[in-house]
Design an enzyme around this catalytic site. Structure first.
Site, short mmCIF file in Angstrom:
data_model
loop_
_atom_site.label_atom_id
_atom_site.label_comp_id
_atom_site.label_asym_id
_atom_site.label_seq_id
_atom_site.Cartn_x
_atom_site.Cartn_y
_atom_site.Cartn_z
N ASP A 1 -7.51 -0.73 4.13
CA ASP A 1 -6.75 -1.42 3.34
C ASP A 1 -7.26 -2.81 3.10
OD1 ASP A 1 -4.39 -1.69 1.58
OD2 ASP A 1 -3.61 -0.12 2.89
N HIS B 1 3.43 4.57 1.84
CA HIS B 1 4.10 4.02 2.63
C HIS B 1 5.21 3.35 2.00
CE1 HIS B 1 1.08 1.55 1.37
NE2 HIS B 1 1.79 0.29 1.46
N ASP B 2 5.26 3.08 0.64
CA ASP B 2 6.26 2.56 -0.04
C ASP B 2 7.29 3.31 -0.77
OD1 ASP B 2 5.23 -0.04 0.18
OD2 ASP B 2 3.88 0.08 -1.37
N ASP C 1 -5.08 -3.55 -2.01
CA ASP C 1 -3.39 -3.63 -2.43
C ASP C 1 -3.24 -4.62 -3.43
OD1 ASP C 1 -0.78 -3.31 -1.00
OD2 ASP C 1 -1.24 -5.48 -1.12
N GLU D 1 -4.87 -0.02 -5.80
CA GLU D 1 -3.48 0.00 -6.08
C GLU D 1 -2.98 -0.77 -7.34
OE1 GLU D 1 0.99 -0.58 -3.50
OE2 GLU D 1 -0.57 -2.34 -4.05
#
Length: 532
Positions: A103, A329-330, A205, A268
Site C-alpha cells: 500500500d 478494509h473500508d 491510496d 484506489e
C-alpha cells in the site's frame, strides 16, 4: 461484447488477495498480526491459488488511522516486525511464485512525519510548501468550506504559525502538496526504495484526492444528500477531488513503475465508473488497474448488476483492463451485505467476470462482520462518526482452537463467535465449504483461457437470473448462470444453445450434471457450465 487482448500479463490473468496485517496472523502473542504471521500462512494462499498479495500499510506510524498515517515511507513499524522480516516475507512470497504489492499512501502523511514537523516549524522552513498551508478568512474562518471524510472541517488551525493546514482525513493526516516538485521526487524515491527491493507494485491510496483546486473554491451542496449519509456527503467535492491535474501526477508515477519490469500499480478511486476509468490513461500513462468498487454499492439484483457490468465494459478503452472487488478494509463484508447463501453466488460472480479479481482476507471462508461495542471501537471513523469499519477487520479464523489460531494473546479486535464452525482448517476438510468453492473456481479459472482472458457477453438478466458468457477462440466456452434470488427459477436462453456440463456449482451435488435446453435453478444457486 468485451474482447480479450493479444497478450495477458500476470496481473491480468492472476488473482489479488488483500491482507490487513493487523488481523491476518499474530506470531508473537501481542494480539496484533505481523509480517512473520503472514509468512507462516503463505502456503494457505498458495493452495488457494492466489497470484499476488496486497498488504495494507506496515510503515512506521502513530497508528491514528492504523498505518494510513505514515511517519516514514521507507521503514517497517515495530508492531509488524523488522525490515529483515519483510525481506524474508518478500523472498518466500516470490519463492512460491506469488507477487507482493504494498500500500502506498501519497495523498497525506502523519503529522509526526519529519517532513511535516519541519513544515510546521515556521513559515519560512524549506518544507513549508510541502503541505497545504493557507491564511484563513476574515474573522478566523477556514479558507473554504471543504469537509473531512472523518467529519468536521478539513482545515486545522496552527497557533504557532498562524495559518491553517488542509487534511482530507484526520487532522493528524495533513495532505501533501503535489504541486511541489520536491514532494513528487521524495515520494518517487520512496517508491524506488521498495521497487529496488523487488516489490511487485503498489496499491495507491486515495489517488483521486491528490490534487486540490488551486483557487480553493467552495464545494457546492449535494442536492441528493439524505439523512443517514456521512456528513462529508453534504457536499459535491468537485474542487477537493478528481481535479484534472491529478492525471499528470499519475502519469509520472507510472513512469517510475515502468522503469522496472513487470511491476504494476492499482489506484484506489472512489468515483463514478465513468470517471474512474479515466485513471487508466492511454499509452501506458495511467494506472494498470483503477479499483472498480461498484459491487460494494450496487443493489444485489440481476438487472442492476448486468447493466452496470455492461456499462463498465463499454467504458473501457483499448488497452484498459477490467477488475472487480467484493470487499476491503473500508467496507462491510460481502457475507453480511448479501447473506451467506448469496455470498457463494458472489464468489462465483467475482471469479468468472472478465478482469482481475481481488479477494479480501476471510472472504474465502465466508467471514462476516463482527458486532463491535462502541466502547471497543478502534477505528477513528467509528469513534468520530459512529460508523465503525472494525466489524469487517476482525482477526482471520484459522482453526477452532483458542483465539481461532490467530494469536495466543488478547486479539486487538474481538473474534467472531462462529469461529469454531467457520475456519480454514475445518473447511479444508469439507468438500462443500466456501473454501472448497473458491479453490474449485480459482483452479478452473487458471486452467481455462475463456475465464481468465476471454470475452464477456451478457446473456440474460431478469428479476432473478443473471447469465453471461465467457468465450476465447479455440477454447471451450463457459456460461455462468446465477440465481440472485432465494426462490427457484427457470432459465431457458433464447440467444445461445444451452447444452453442456456443470463444471462448478455453488451447491456441490450439482457438479458434473448435464444441461440441455432448460435449466431449473434452486434458490441462491450459481452454476458454471462448460458448453459443448
Amino acid at each position: 461484447m468485451a474482447t480479450q487482448q493479444n497478450k495477458s500479463l500476470w496481473w491480468q490473468q492472476g488473482i489479488i488477495y488483500q491482507i490487513y496485517p493487523r488481523s491476518f496472523q499474530d506470531s508473537n502473542g501481542d494480539g496484533t498480526g505481523d509480517l512473520r504471521g503472514i509468512l507462516s500462512r503463505l502456503d494457505h494462499l498458495k493452495e488457494l491459488g492466489i497470484d499476488a498479495i496486497w498488504v495494507s500499510p506496515i510503515y512506521p506510524s502513530p497508528m491514528a488511522d492504523f498505518g494510513y498515517d505514515i511517519a516514514d515511507y521507507r521503514g517497517i513499524h515495530e508492531l509488524f516486525g523488522t525490515m529483515d522480516d519483510f525481506d524474508e516475507l518478500l523472498r518466500e512470497t516470490h519463492k512460491r511464485g506469488m507477487k507482493l504489492l504494498l500500500d502506498l499512501v501519497p495523498n497525506h502523511t502523519s503529522d509526526q512525519h519529519p517532513w511535516f514537523l519541519e513544515s510546521r516549524s515556521s513559515r519560512d522552513n524549506p518544507k513549508r510548501d510541502w503541505y497545504l498551508w493557507y491564511d484563513g478568512k476574515e474573522g478566523g474562518e477556514p479558507p473554504n468550506n471543504w469537509v473531512s471524510v472523518f467529519g468536521g472541517s478539513s482545515w486545522e488551525w496552527d497557533e504557532a504559525t498562524q495559518q491553517f493546514y488542509y487534511h482530507a482525513f484526520l487532522k493528524s493526516q495533513p495532505d501533501l502538496n503535489w504541486r511541489n516538485s520536491e514532494v513528487e521526487q521524495a515520494v518517487f524515491e520512496a517508491m524506488r526504495f521498495w521497487l529496488d527491493k523487488g516489490v511487485d507494485g503498489f496499491r495507491v491510496d486515495a489517488m483521486w484526492l491528490m490534487i486540490k483546486d488551486k483557487q480553493l473554491r467552495d464545494n457546492p451542496p449535494n442536492p441528493d444528500f439524505k439523512p443517514g449519509m456521512n456528513e462529508d456527503q453534504r457536499q459535491l467535492p468537485i474542487y477537493s477531488s478528481d481535479r484534472p491535474e491529478v492525471h499528470k501526477v499519475v502519469k509520472k508515477m507510472r513512469e517510475v513503475l515502468d522503469q522496472y519490469p513487470e511491476r504494476m500499480m492499482i489506484g484506489e478511486i472512489y468515483l463514478a465508473v465513468d470517471k474512474a476509468v479515466k485513471y487508466h490513461g492511454k499509452d501506458n500513462q495511467g494506472v494498470h488497474l483503477a479499483f472498480n468498487n461498484q459491487l460494494f454499492f450496487l443493489p444485489w439484483e440481476a438487472k442492476p448488476l448486468a447493466e452496470a457490468i455492461d456499462k463498465y465494459e463499454k467504458l473501457l478503452k483499448p488497452g484498459d483492463w477490467p477488475n472487480w472487488v467484493l470487499g476491503n478494509h473500508d467496507q462491510s463484508r460481502i457475507g453480511s451485505r448479501v447473506g451467506l447463501e448469496q455470498a457463494r453466488v458472489a464468489a462465483m460472480l467475482l471469479l468468472t467476470l472478465r478482469g482481475t479479481p481481488t479477494i479480501y482476507y476471510g472472504e474465502e471462508i465466508g467471514m462476516r462482520d463482527v458486532p463491535i461495542p462502541k466502547e471497543e471501537f478502534q477505528d477513528p471513523q467509528g469513534i468520530n462518526l459512529g460508523k465503525s469499519r472494525d466489524p469487517g477487520r476482525t482477526p482471520m479464523q484459522w482453526d477452532d482452537s483458542d483465539k481461532a489460531g490467530f494469536t495466543t494473546g488478547k486479539p486487538w479486535l474481538r473474534i467472531a463467535e462462529d469461529f469454531p464452525r467457520v475456519n480454514v482448517k475445518k473447511q479444508q476438510e469439507e468438500p462443500s465449504s466456501m473454501l472448497a468453492l473458491h479453490q474449485r473456481l480459482i483452479r478452473l479459472r487458471r486452467q481455462e483461457p475463456a475465464l481468465h482472458e476471454g470475452d464477456y457477453k451478457t446473456i440474460q438478466a431478469d428479476e432473478q437470473v443473471f447469465a453471461f458468457l465467457r468465450k476465447a477462440k479455440g477454447h471451450p466456452s463457459f456460461l455462468i448462470v446465477l440465481n440472485m434470488g432465494h426462490k427457484t427459477a427457470v432459465f431457458k436462453p433464447e440467444t445461445i444453445k444451452l447444452k453442456g456440463t456443470v463444471a462448478v456449482a455453488t451447491i456441490p451435488e450439482r457438479d458434473g450434471i448435464q444441461v440441455d435446453g432448460v435449466l431449473n435453478l434452486a434458490g441462491d444457486e450459481g452454476l458454471l457450465i462448460r458448453l459443448d
